[in-house]
Structure formats: C-alpha cells, structure tokens
Design an enzyme around this catalytic site. Structure first.
Site, mmCIF file in Angstrom:
data_model
loop_
_atom_site.group_PDB
_atom_site.id
_atom_site.type_symbol
_atom_site.label_atom_id
_atom_site.label_comp_id
_atom_site.label_asym_id
_atom_site.label_seq_id
_atom_site.Cartn_x
_atom_site.Cartn_y
_atom_site.Cartn_z
ATOM 1 N N VAL A 1 0.827 -1.185 0.000
ATOM 2 C CA VAL A 1 0.000 0.000 0.000
ATOM 3 C C VAL A 1 0.875 1.253 0.000
ATOM 4 O O VAL A 1 1.921 1.303 0.652
ATOM 5 C CB VAL A 1 -0.953 -0.013 1.220
ATOM 6 C CG1 VAL A 1 -0.191 0.075 2.534
ATOM 7 C CG2 VAL A 1 -1.996 1.087 1.113
ATOM 8 N N ASP B 1 2.778 2.380 -2.327
ATOM 9 C CA ASP B 1 4.044 2.299 -3.061
ATOM 10 C C ASP B 1 3.980 3.038 -4.391
ATOM 11 O O ASP B 1 4.991 3.137 -5.089
ATOM 12 C CB ASP B 1 4.427 0.834 -3.308
ATOM 13 C CG ASP B 1 5.123 0.210 -2.102
ATOM 14 O OD1 ASP B 1 5.361 0.938 -1.118
ATOM 15 O OD2 ASP B 1 5.418 -1.000 -2.138
ATOM 16 N N GLY B 2 2.776 3.536 -4.771
ATOM 17 C CA GLY B 2 2.666 4.381 -5.959
ATOM 18 C C GLY B 2 2.152 3.694 -7.208
ATOM 19 O O GLY B 2 2.426 4.134 -8.328
ATOM 20 N N SER C 1 -1.060 3.335 -8.487
ATOM 21 C CA SER C 1 -2.000 4.147 -9.269
ATOM 22 C C SER C 1 -1.304 5.371 -9.861
ATOM 23 O O SER C 1 -1.580 5.772 -11.003
ATOM 24 C CB SER C 1 -3.177 4.584 -8.386
ATOM 25 O OG SER C 1 -3.881 3.464 -7.885
ATOM 26 N N THR D 1 -4.226 -2.921 -9.011
ATOM 27 C CA THR D 1 -4.752 -3.716 -7.894
ATOM 28 C C THR D 1 -4.375 -3.104 -6.553
ATOM 29 O O THR D 1 -3.370 -2.397 -6.444
ATOM 30 C CB THR D 1 -4.239 -5.165 -7.963
ATOM 31 O OG1 THR D 1 -2.820 -5.182 -7.745
ATOM 32 C CG2 THR D 1 -4.557 -5.790 -9.321
ATOM 33 N N LEU E 1 -37.084 -31.172 8.625
ATOM 34 C CA LEU E 1 -36.634 -30.653 9.920
ATOM 35 C C LEU E 1 -36.830 -31.677 11.028
ATOM 36 O O LEU E 1 -37.629 -32.608 10.903
ATOM 37 C CB LEU E 1 -37.406 -29.376 10.258
ATOM 38 C CG LEU E 1 -37.147 -28.150 9.373
ATOM 39 C CD1 LEU E 1 -38.192 -27.077 9.642
ATOM 40 C CD2 LEU E 1 -35.743 -27.610 9.613
ATOM 41 N N SER E 2 -36.123 -31.477 12.122
ATOM 42 C CA SER E 2 -36.338 -32.304 13.309
ATOM 43 C C SER E 2 -37.770 -32.103 13.798
ATOM 44 O O SER E 2 -38.234 -30.971 13.936
ATOM 45 C CB SER E 2 -35.349 -31.895 14.410
ATOM 46 O OG SER E 2 -35.562 -32.659 15.576
ATOM 47 N N LYS F 1 -40.142 -37.572 10.006
ATOM 48 C CA LYS F 1 -39.371 -38.450 9.125
ATOM 49 C C LYS F 1 -39.312 -39.878 9.661
ATOM 50 O O LYS F 1 -39.657 -40.837 8.956
ATOM 51 C CB LYS F 1 -37.945 -37.900 8.962
ATOM 52 C CG LYS F 1 -37.849 -36.523 8.352
ATOM 53 C CD LYS F 1 -36.407 -36.080 8.203
ATOM 54 C CE LYS F 1 -35.660 -36.061 9.534
ATOM 55 N NZ LYS F 1 -36.246 -35.114 10.505
ATOM 56 N N SER G 1 -30.477 -34.291 6.731
ATOM 57 C CA SER G 1 -29.749 -33.909 5.501
ATOM 58 C C SER G 1 -30.156 -32.513 5.034
ATOM 59 O O SER G 1 -30.812 -32.364 4.009
ATOM 60 C CB SER G 1 -29.964 -34.940 4.399
ATOM 61 O OG SER G 1 -31.316 -35.254 4.202
#
Length: 605
Positions: free
Chosen positions: A13, A15-16, A18, A90, A444-445, A449, A517
């Site tokens: 960041v 470091d120039g 752009s 970037t 669902l529980s 099922k 599941s």
C-alpha cells in the site's frame, strides 16, 4: 493487428501503483481531453497542493480518494504505436489481497512496485508469490520513489539483490528491475537523466518490446458452458476455446464419455466460420449425437483425463479459516462439484518461503493442500492447462469464495479396482422379486421423518417386500458415533448413510433412510452415490409446527443456545429443489400421510 499485453500493478500500500499508471497515461497523451481536464480540476482539491495527482485517474471510488489507497481493481485499456494494453491496478492493502488475486488471474505480466525508502516488505513478498501462483511468468520490479533517496545506485542495487534472492524460489521466466519516480516521471516513458547508471529500457518501451507469448498448445480444448437446442434440427455446444484451434471436418473427443465425432459447423456469434482459435466464444455442432452437457469438454487432447483427488497450492481469501474435513464447492473450468480438504501438507511462510505444518489456514495464507471431490471431473495440472488446472473453493453456506488455487498433481487411484461378483444386484433383486430402492426421508427435526419411515416400512413388509430402515439417530449411536455436528461432520454422516444404502440396494433390499440432511449439496451427493434407486421424500412440515411438537426438547435447548448449529434455528435447512414426493404432516394423521406416500411409491415399486 497489434499484440495485446495484459498486466497488473501490485505491491505494498502507498508504493505508488495508481500514480505510476496515471503518469504513464498522462505523459503518453493516452487520455481523452475531458479525462485530462477532469484530472487537472480534481487535483486542485486533492492532497498534492494543486499539483497533478495522477492516482486520481484510477482511484475512482470515493473511499479510495478519501483514504488515498486503492480498494477495488481498476481496469484501463490503452494503445500505443507499438502495442495495445489492458492494465489492472490492484490494491496493496493486505485486507484487499483477494482483489489483487482477481487482477492477477487475468494477467501475463506484473509490475511489482517497491518503495525505495522501505525496500522489500512482507506484502511485496506476498504479492510476488501470488503472481507466481496465478501463473504470471513475467515480472517488472519498479523501484519507486527513487527521488526520495537521491537516485542512489547503491540503494537500487541492494533492493534488486533482495528481490532476485526472493525470486529464486518462484517460477518467473523474465525479471526486469527498473528505477522510477512515479510522481516525477523518471524512467517511465523515456530514460531519465537522474539515473545515468541505468542503461536499459524505460518502463513503457520495455512493456512494448517484451514477448510474453508462450508456445501455443497444439491441442484444442473447449469446456462446455451451455448446450443450445433452439429446435429439433440443431444441437450446439457453446463455450470459449481455451487452447488450440478447431476447423470444420476435424475429429474431436467428448469427455468424459470419450465419444468421438466430426465437427459439422462452427458459429462465432451469429457467423458461420470454417475455423476458430483460442479465446473465441463459439457454438460447435457435431456430426452425431454425443453425451455432452455443461462441465464436459470437447478436445483433441488424448492425454486429458478425469481425476477425483489432487494436490494444489491455494490462497485463502475468506475471513473464515480453511480447515481439514470441511466441505466446499469446487469450481474447475465450467464444472462445480462438492469437495473436501483431506490434508494440509504445509503452509508457506511469506517472509522466507519456509514450509510450516498447519491444521487450518487463515485469510491471505498460502499453502499446499490435498482435495478430494465427490466424483471424478475433467482436470489437468496448471502447468499443462491453466483453465482446467485452476479452481476456486466456495463456502457452501455463505457462498463466499473461500480460496483459489492451482493444481500441482493429480492422484490416480490405480491400486484399487472394483471387484465384480458372480451374484449381481440384478440377481438379488430377482430373487426377492422387487426393485431395490432407497427412500430418502428429509426434513426438519420433528417433521415426522422417522415416524413415517417406520410406518412405510411396516406397509412394505405387509406387502411382502424385503426392507431395511436406516435412522439417523440410530446410526449416530454406532457407525457414525465418531462424528460431531459441525458442517463437515454432518456431510460425512450423510455420505456414510448413502454408502450403506447403496450396499443394501445391491443386496436387493428396499432401504429407508431417515435423516435431516439439511443441505441440497449433501442430498445431491447421496443421489450421485445411490444412483437411479434414490427416491427423495420431503417431509415439508413447517418450522412452527415442528417446534410446537418438540418431542425431544431439542428446539428449546437450541433457543437457549445449549445446542450449537441446530437445523432451523442456528443452522440453515435448504428446501429440496425437486423431491420425488412431498408430504406436510401439519394437518394429516400418520395414516393419511403414510397413505399418500404409498400411493406415490406405487409407480416405483
């Protein structure tokens, strides 16, 4: 046609990055008049006291201008007399490493900026390793802010030595180190008088001259994105050609079926062409019907194969750690399939490249892992084929990109072979005079099922059928008692139930599996394991009804946070997309619900 060079700028960041690209565009007169005027006006209220702030050309977000940093990837297209360019500017901040990786994934060359006053930093090393990971083989190290160190050759040479030492462990084909001042423009467009000791090309002439073309792959490869069937007379396979070329009359192989066919027609957009090359989106029509769908590959490469397990170098992109045993979605080419990390061989120390043992991986860490997929898919090593040798891992719950990676080795299982038995599944079915099925009860529980699976089994036995009931809770007491209740363990629980159900089907039995599941991908995996015998029965009883029953007191404990990751409360339940049978037990008695299931099963038995 001018050759195109796709490159990125990266580095720490501030470091120039752009500023460098902005200055290059400005001084090369590669801006429209309104862009140039806007830059001059914006700079008057910027941070440089009225002097032109070249970074404003690429830092377009308000947050970027307020903080003076790059956050998102900024793409720019420009052209000179010698070459055309696409540049991705970037971000350098560690927080936005994933954005940098995205930019690197498209590039052929990287300009890695280094602040001459700071030298090689941890982020410099991280970005260099990411560039190598993403397949970038050409790198330019721009030692920036040379004006702040009075253009000292000794300082430049020291940084150059440090980077070349770092690069000995990275697979770069070319490395060029250039002293620059992004603000003043030294060695960006033309050679600078301030660095008479630097006798090589300035940045832009170097970019115009460098050859980044690799030897083109002779083999044609087309991962299929879509099958086009506008009418009964036309069936075309669509996608982008990733390597090689194809012409009408050529013979291709369709993978994974290994069927061969002749190319009958090639369409590029709405135009009929005699041939097409890498990079073009095409629709290919073949001389005969072949088994091809999304995820398949048309190719002339006879060595391309499928694999189910591979080792890879990965970069973690998500805030959630990458852990062994957790299930992810793995996207390779146009294929997306469930996968799990089975081992972390080591992580890579960003500072020195040392290999370090690890059980999990945090954001921005690099590592080597072993990944196993739910079924074999078409893939390659990254060095052989970039598209089929790279992948991303997607978190199945948040749908965030968890990691990206490149495949190093494919693991082919050659020592284990399926043993064919004389007494086959078909013989066992005939002996029992029934069709073997797996009735997969999901919901669902408290939905009902287990109760309904028990009642359905009773009815089937009374009709003379041979059955076996697999209840999720019962299996947790034995076969699966070593599994926890986190996402990875639940997925493994479902996989084991599916494998047992498959074995029982091969024994000729009708198997009833009652398990929550909750995830669609787990149910899809079960269906892939079991095959055509899989019948999904969704007990669609809503949460309010299930919670009002709460026969085991589980919902109450989940509400009080005594149970972690409880489905429907603190963990999601994904509604089945295409169940074979749907039953809501809210207003039905057990007998009525059972009757409904038995009527629906009549066509399968």
């Amino acid at each position: 046609m001018k050759k195109l060079l796709r490159f990125i700028t990266c580095g720490n960041v501030d470091d120039g990055k752009s500023t460098l690209i902005g200055h290059l565009l400005y001084e090369s007169k590669l801006l429209f008049a309104d862009q140039e005027k806007a830059l001059e006006l914006d700079s008057k209220v910027g941070s440089r006291g009225g002097e032109i702030d070249y970074a404003l050309l690429l830092d377009g977000l308000l947050a970027e201008r307020e903080q003076g940093i790059t956050i998102d990837v900024a793409y720019r297209y420009f052209t000179t007399d010698e070459r055309s360019f696409i540049v991705a500017d970037t971000p350098g901040h560690e927080e936005y490493t994933r954005n940098m990786a995205v930019g690197a994934s498209f590039a052929e060359l990287a300009i890695l900026l280094v602040d001459a006053t700071k030298g090689i930093t941890v982020q410099t090393k991280r970005h260099a390793r990411i560039c190598a990971l993403m397949g970038i083989r050409h790198i330019v190290v721009a030692v920036n802010k040379m004006d702040l160190v009075n253009f000292e050759q000794q300082r430049f040479e020291a940084i150059k030595r440090d980077f070349l030492t770092l690069a000995t462990t990275l697979d770069f084909s070319t490395i060029q180190v250039i002293p620059v001042s992004a603000t003043n423009g030294d060695n960006i467009i033309t050679a600078s008088a301030a660095t008479p000791w630097y006798e090589e090309l300035a940045l832009l002439p170097y970019l115009e001259a460098i050859n980044v073309e690799e030897d083109a792959l002779a083999t044609f490869t087309l991962p299929i994105q879509r099958v086009s069937r506008p009418n009964q007379d036309f069936r075309g396979f669509q996608g982008q050609i990733e390597s090689g070329r194809i012409a009408v009359g050529d013979e291709i192989i369709a993978l994974p079926s290994n069927e061969r066919a002749i190319v009958k027609q090639i369409l590029v957009t709405d135009r009929t062409e005699q041939e097409a090359v890498a990079g073009q989106p095409v629709t290919v029509q073949l001389s005969k019907e072949v088994d091809v769908s999304r995820g398949c590959v048309l190719t002339t490469d006879t060595t391309l194969t499928t694999a189910q397990k591979f080792t890879a170098h990965v970069l973690v992109l998500d805030t959630e750690p990458l852990v062994i045993g957790k299930n992810y979605l793995c996207k390779i080419g146009t294929q997306t399939i469930a996968g799990v990390i089975t081992a972390i061989t080591h992580k890579i120390n960003i500072e020195n490249g040392d290999l370090v043992a690890a059980e999990s991986l945090q954001k921005n860490e690099l590592a080597e892992c072993t990944i196993a997929l739910a079924e074999p898919v078409i893939m390659s090593t990254f060095n052989t084929h970039h598209t089929l040798g790279s992948f991303i891992l997607i978190d199945r719950l948040t749908h965030m990109t968890a990691a990206c990676g490149v495949i190093q080795n494919l693991e082919q299982t050659t020592s284990i072979f399926a043993q064919q038995t004389t007494v086959t599944a078909a013989i066992r079915e005939a002996q029992k005079q029934q069709r073997a099925l797996t009735l997969w009860f999901t919901g669902l529980s408290g939905a009902g099922k287990s109760t309904l699976a028990n009642e359905v089994e009773k009815r089937l036995v009374l009709l003379g059928h041979h059955t076996m009931l697999l209840d999720g809770d019962n299996l947790r007491l034995g076969l699966n008692k070593n599994l926890a209740f986190d996402e990875a363990s639940r997925s493994e629980n479902n996989r084991r139930i599916a494998e047992v159900a498959k074995l029982l089907n091969e024994a000729g039995l009708i198997t009833l599996a009652a398990c929550i599941s909750p995830l669609e991908q787990d149910r899809k995996q079960a269906q892939n394991i079991i095959g055509e015998a899989y019948i999904e029965i969704f007990i669609s009883t809503p949460l309010t009804t299930c919670e009002s029953r709460d026969t085991k007191g589980l919902y109450a404990k989940a509400r009080q946070q005594e149970i972690e990751a409880f489905t429907g409360i603190s963990s999601p339940y994904e509604t089945p997309k295409k169940p074979h049978i749907i039953v809501d037990t809210t207003s039905l008695s057990i007998e009525q619900a059972t009757d409904k299931i038995m009527r629906a099963l009549a066509s399968y038995l």
